[in-house]
Design an enzyme around this catalytic site. Structure first.
Site, PDB file in Angstrom:
ATOM      1  N   HIS A  51       0.844  -1.126   0.132  1.00 48.55           N
ATOM      2  CA  HIS A  51      -0.094   0.058  -0.050  1.00 48.55           C
ATOM      3  C   HIS A  51       0.677   1.444   0.048  1.00 48.55           C
ATOM      4  O   HIS A  51       1.710   1.433   0.939  1.00 48.55           O
ATOM      5  CB  HIS A  51      -0.972   0.054   1.129  1.00 48.55           C
ATOM      6  CG  HIS A  51      -1.778  -1.061   1.077  1.00 48.55           C
ATOM      7  ND1 HIS A  51      -2.280  -1.761   2.207  1.00 48.55           N
ATOM      8  CD2 HIS A  51      -2.512  -1.728   0.051  1.00 48.55           C
ATOM      9  CE1 HIS A  51      -3.250  -2.753   1.669  1.00 48.55           C
ATOM     10  NE2 HIS A  51      -3.510  -2.701   0.453  1.00 48.55           N
ATOM     11  N   GLU A  55       1.817   3.677   3.089  1.00 48.61           N
ATOM     12  CA  GLU A  55       2.087   2.935   4.225  1.00 48.61           C
ATOM     13  C   GLU A  55       3.594   2.785   3.977  1.00 48.61           C
ATOM     14  O   GLU A  55       4.331   1.586   4.027  1.00 48.61           O
ATOM     15  CB  GLU A  55       1.404   1.717   4.635  1.00 48.61           C
ATOM     16  CG  GLU A  55      -0.086   2.113   4.639  1.00 48.61           C
ATOM     17  CD  GLU A  55      -0.877   0.529   4.421  1.00 48.61           C
ATOM     18  OE1 GLU A  55      -0.398  -0.416   4.785  1.00 48.61           O
ATOM     19  OE2 GLU A  55      -2.143   0.848   4.521  1.00 48.61           O
ATOM     20  N   HIS A  70       2.839  -3.415   6.670  1.00 47.58           N
ATOM     21  CA  HIS A  70       1.631  -2.139   6.584  1.00 47.58           C
ATOM     22  C   HIS A  70       1.596  -1.122   7.667  1.00 47.58           C
ATOM     23  O   HIS A  70       2.399  -1.621   8.815  1.00 47.58           O
ATOM     24  CB  HIS A  70       0.420  -3.186   6.599  1.00 47.58           C
ATOM     25  CG  HIS A  70       0.118  -3.876   5.465  1.00 47.58           C
ATOM     26  ND1 HIS A  70      -0.876  -3.536   4.422  1.00 47.58           N
ATOM     27  CD2 HIS A  70       0.619  -5.182   5.204  1.00 47.58           C
ATOM     28  CE1 HIS A  70      -0.770  -4.400   3.492  1.00 47.58           C
ATOM     29  NE2 HIS A  70       0.094  -5.671   3.916  1.00 47.58           N
ATOM     30  N   GLU A  85       1.164  -5.330  10.944  1.00 51.96           N
ATOM     31  CA  GLU A  85       0.796  -4.023  10.700  1.00 51.96           C
ATOM     32  C   GLU A  85       1.745  -3.224  11.729  1.00 51.96           C
ATOM     33  O   GLU A  85       1.806  -3.652  12.927  1.00 51.96           O
ATOM     34  CB  GLU A  85      -0.906  -3.687  11.155  1.00 51.96           C
ATOM     35  CG  GLU A  85      -1.629  -4.398  10.509  1.00 51.96           C
ATOM     36  CD  GLU A  85      -2.047  -3.553   9.121  1.00 51.96           C
ATOM     37  OE1 GLU A  85      -1.982  -2.221   9.072  1.00 51.96           O
ATOM     38  OE2 GLU A  85      -2.635  -4.179   8.204  1.00 51.96           O
TER      39      GLU A  85
HETATM   40 ZN   LIG Z   1      -1.815  -1.835   4.098  1.00 50.72          ZN
END
Ligand SMILES: [Zn+2]
Ligand SMILES: *[C@@H]1O[C@H](CO)[C@@H](O)[C@H](O)[C@H]1NC(C)=O
Ligand SMILES: *[C@@H]1O[C@H](CO)[C@@H](O)[C@H](O)[C@H]1NC(C)=O
Ligand SMILES: *[C@@H]1O[C@H](CO)[C@@H](O)[C@H](O)[C@H]1NC(C)=O
Ligand SMILES: *[C@@H]1O[C@H](CO)[C@@H](O)[C@H](O)[C@H]1NC(C)=O
Ligand SMILES: *[C@@H]1O[C@H](CO)[C@@H](O)[C@H](O)[C@H]1NC(C)=O
Ligand SMILES: *[C@@H]1O[C@H](CO)[C@@H](O)[C@H](O)[C@H]1NC(C)=O
Ligand SMILES: *[C@@H]1O[C@H](CO)[C@@H](O)[C@H](O)[C@H]1NC(C)=O
Ligand SMILES: *[C@@H]1O[C@H](CO)[C@@H](O)[C@H](O)[C@H]1NC(C)=O
Length: 490
Positions: A91, A94, A209, A325
Site C-alpha cells: 500500500h 504505508e 503495513h 501492521e
Molecule cells: Zn496496508
C-alpha cells in the site's frame, strides 16, 4: 614485477573500498522516495557486492523497477539454504515498512562485518530477499503526515494490490457460479510477485503495513466468501441495518484457519512479544473497539477479503506469510522512523531465525540424484508444497512427531515418521536445536508393476489441496493408531 603490480592494485582497491564505504551508509533522516531509494540501493549493493545483490522482479505500471536486494554470504551452489522475503509498501501510503526494510538491510550487513554472531549465523545460512517498495507509483502520490488511508494506497490503476492475487478457494467453488470473478486482468506489480514466487522457493515471508499494530496470519479470505456472501450465509441478508435490528453483533467474525495455525501462531506471537507495544492490547487512536489478544489475530477474524498476497503465498506455494501492521499512523512524520525501526529490530531478527526450525533436506531418487517438483505434505496438513528445482525442501514445524509424505509421478509414494526435537534453551538462537535434517528417497515404479502409465495422476506443479493421498481412508486409520501408540510409548 607482475606480483608487485598485483599487490599495488590490490592495495589500491582496498583503499578505494574504504573510501567508498562512508558513501555507502544510507541516510535515514527522511523518507526515501523512489529515486533516492534506487540510488541508495545501487550504491550500497555496489560497495557490499560480496554479500548483496540488487535485482528487479519486474516493473510497475509506470515502468519503475520493482527492486529487490538479496543478502547472503552462503555460496550460491550450497544446497539447503532457505530463502525468505520481506515486502514493504504494497500500500503506497504505508511507507514505514519500506524504511524499516532499508534499515534492516544496512543493519544486517554492518553487524555481519562487525562480527555479531547471530547475524553471522543468519547470513551464512539464509538467503534474505528484501523488496522495500512493491507500489512505487502509488507511494509517490502519498502524502507525508497523512495518518488515514488515502492518496497513494492503490497502484496507479487505482487497484489495491493486496486484493488482486488468485484466490484459491474462490476459483475452486464452481458450485457457486457468481463467485468466479470476471477474468480481471492482473496488474504488473502483482504479476511480478507471482513470477518471483515461481522462481524462488520461499519458505517464509512478511508483508509490512501501517494503520494498526498487530501480527495477522492466514487465511484472510473466509474460504473464498466475500464479506457480503458471508453475511448472507450467516444472517440470510446483507442489509447491515436489518442485521443490527436482529441484534447480531456484525463485527464478530469467524476465523478462517489453515492446517499450519500452530506454526503461524508461533511466528506471529513471537513477533508481537518482541515488539515493545504490539503484544500490549493497546488499540490505536480512533480504533477503541479493536483489541488484539497478545497483538495477534487471524486475518478473517479481523476482516476477511479475497485476493490477498498472504493467502496466495500459502495456498499456491506453501510459503508462510504474516501480515504485519507496524504503525497506527500510516504515514507518520520522518522523525518517527527511528522509533519504529527500534521497535521492530529484534522482532525481525528473531522472525528470520525461525526459518531454521522444523525439517529440511533433499529429495533423492535411488541413485542419489536430486528430484525437483516432488509434492510433499505432512499429516494431517492438507496443504502440500514442492521440492525446489535443485531438489531441496524446507518446512517450518513446531516440535513433535509428524508423518512426512512425498509423491511424484513415476515414483512410489514415500511415507516416514519424523520427530522434530524440542529446543531446550530459551535463547532465540536455539531454534537450530529444533531443526531436523532429513532426506527423502523416492523409489521409481518398475514398469512391470504399473502396466499403464496413464493411470498415474498428472501433477500440475502448484501446491495442491485435498488431492493429497494422505487423505485416502487406507492410510488415515493406521496412522491414527500408530500416532496414538507412538504418543503413548514416548
Ligand atoms: Zn496496508
Ligand atoms: C551514490 O554514489 C554516488 C557516487 O559515489 C554519489 O555521488 C551519490 O551521492 C551517492 N548517493 C547516495 C544517495 O548516497
Ligand atoms: C565483504 O566486504 C567487506 C569489505 O567491504 C568485508 O568487511 C566483509 O567481511 C566481506 N564479506 C564477506 C562475506 O566476505
Ligand atoms: C541472489 O544472490 C546471489 C548471489 O549472492 C545470486 O547468485 C542470485 O542469483 C541472486 N538472486 C536470487 C533471485 O536469488
Ligand atoms: C483449484 O484447486 C486445485 C487443487 O484441487 C488446484 O490445483 C488449482 O490450482 C486450483 N485452481 C485455482 C484457479 O486456484
Ligand atoms: C483440509 O481438509 C479439511 C477436511 O477435509 C477441509 O475441511 C479443509 O477445507 C481442507 N483445507 C483446505 C485448505 O482446503
Ligand atoms: C542428505 O543427502 C546429502 C547428499 O547425498 C548428504 O550429503 C547429507 O548428509 C544427507 N543428509 C542426511 C541428514 O542424511
Ligand atoms: C493405457 O490406458 C490407456 C487409456 O486407458 C489405453 O488407451 C492404453 O491402451 C493403455 N495402454 C496399455 C499398455 O495398457
Ligand atoms: C518443475 O515444474 C515447473 C513448473 O511446472 C517446470 O517449469 C520445471 O521445468 C519442472 N522441473 C523439473 C526438473 O521437472
Amino acid at each position: 614485477m607482475a606480483n608487485m603490480t598485483a599487490l599495488v592494485s590490490c592495495v589500491l582497491l582496498q583503499i578505494a573500498l574504504v573510501l567508498l564505504r562512508p558513501a555507502a551508509g544510507m541516510s535515514f533522516g527522511r523518507y526515501h522516495n523512489y529515486d533516492l531509494m534506487r540510488e541508495e540501493l545501487e550504491n550500497f549493493t555496489r560497495v557490499y557486492a560480496n554479500m548483496t545483490e540488487l535485482y528487479s522482479i519486474g516493473k510497475s505500471v509506470l515502468g519503475k523497477d520493482l527492486l529487490v536486494v538479496n543478502i547472503s554470504t552462503a555460496p550460491v551452489h550450497q544446497l539447503g539454504v532457505p530463502n525468505v522475503k520481506i515486502v514493504g509498501n504494497i500500500h503506497g501510503d504505508e511507507p514505514i515498512g519500506r524504511e524499516i526494510i532499508l534499515r534492516l538491510l544496512e543493519y544486517l550487513v554492518v553487524e555481519y562485518i562487525r562480527g555479531d554472531s547471530n547475524i553471522r549465523f543468519l547470513l551464512d545460512n539464509t538467503r534474505i530477499h528484501l523488496l522495500p517498495n512493491l507500489n512505487p507509483d502509488g507511494s509517490e502520490l502519498a502524502v507525508e503526515g497523512n495518518c488515514r488511508s488515502g492518496r497513494g494506497r492503490n497502484n496507479i490503476n487505482n487497484h489495491d494490490l493486496n486484493r488482486q492475487f488468485p484466490d484459491y478457494f474462490r476459483h475452486n467453488r464452481s458450485n457457486i457460479p457468481t463467485l468466479v470473478s470476471t477474468s480481471q486482468s492482473i496488474d504488473p506489480e502483482v504479476q511480478a510477485v507471482i513470477d518471483w514466487m515461481n522462481s524462488v522457493p520461499f519458505v517464509m515471508s512478511l508483508q509490512l503495513h501501517g494503520g494498526n499494530v498487530v501480527a495477522s496470519y492466514p487465511y484472510d479470505s473466509f474460504y473464498g466468501e466475500s464479506p457480503n456472501e458471508r453475511l448472507i450465509r450467516q444472517y440470510g441478508t446483507d442489509d447491515v441495518e436489518k442485521i443490527s435490528k436482529i441484534k447480531v453483533k456484525v463485527t464478530k467474525k469467524e476465523p478462517a484457519l489453515t492446517p499450519d495455525t500452530d506454526v503461524f501462531l508461533h511466528l506471529a506471537s513471537t513477533y508481537a512479544r518482541l515488539h515493545p507495544t504490539m503484544h500490549m492490547k493497546r488499540p490505536c487512536p480512533g480504533n477503541t473497539v479493536l483489541e488484539f489478544e497478545n497483538g495477534v489475530t487471524n486475518g478473517a477474524a479481523w476482516y476477511s477479503f479475497s485476493g490477498g498476497m498472504a493467502d496466495y503465498n500459502y495456498l499456491y506455494h506453501g510459503c508462510l506469510e504474516l501480515t504485519l501492521e507496524i504503525s497506527c499512523c500510516r504515514y507518520p512524520a520522518p522523525s518517527e522512523i527511528p522509533i519504529h525501526w527500534r521497535s521492530n529490530q529484534n522482532a525481525l531478527i528473531s522472525w528470520l531465525q525461525q526459518v531454521h526450525r522444523g525439517v529440511k533436506g533433499l529429495v533423492l531418487d535411488e541413485t542419489g540424484s536430486r528430484l525437483a517438483n516432488v509434492s510433499i505434505s505432512l499429516a494431517y496438513k492438507n496443504v502440500s508444497f514442492m521440492s525446489s528445482q535443485r531438489g531441496e525442501y524446507w518446512r517450518v514445524l513446531m516440535p513433535g512427531v509428524y508423518f512426512i509424505e512425498a509423491s511424484k509421478e513415476g515414483y512410489e509414494l514415500f511415507r516416514d515418521r519424523i520427530k522434530i526435537p524440542e529446543s531446550t534453551s530459551p535463547v532465540v538462537g536455539a531454534v537450530l536445536e529444533s531443526l531436523l535434517e532429513f532426506n527423502i528417497t523416492m523409489t521409481s515404479i518398475q514398469n512391470d508393476k504399473v502396466g499403464n502409465d496413464s493411470e498415474s495422476k498428472p501433477n500440475n506443479g502448484v501446491a495442491t489441496l485435498n488431492s493429497s493421498p494422505m487423505c485416502t481412508k487406507y492410510f488415515i486409520l493406521p496412522l491414527i493408531v500408530l500416532l496414538f501408540v507412538v504418543n503413548k510409548t514416548m
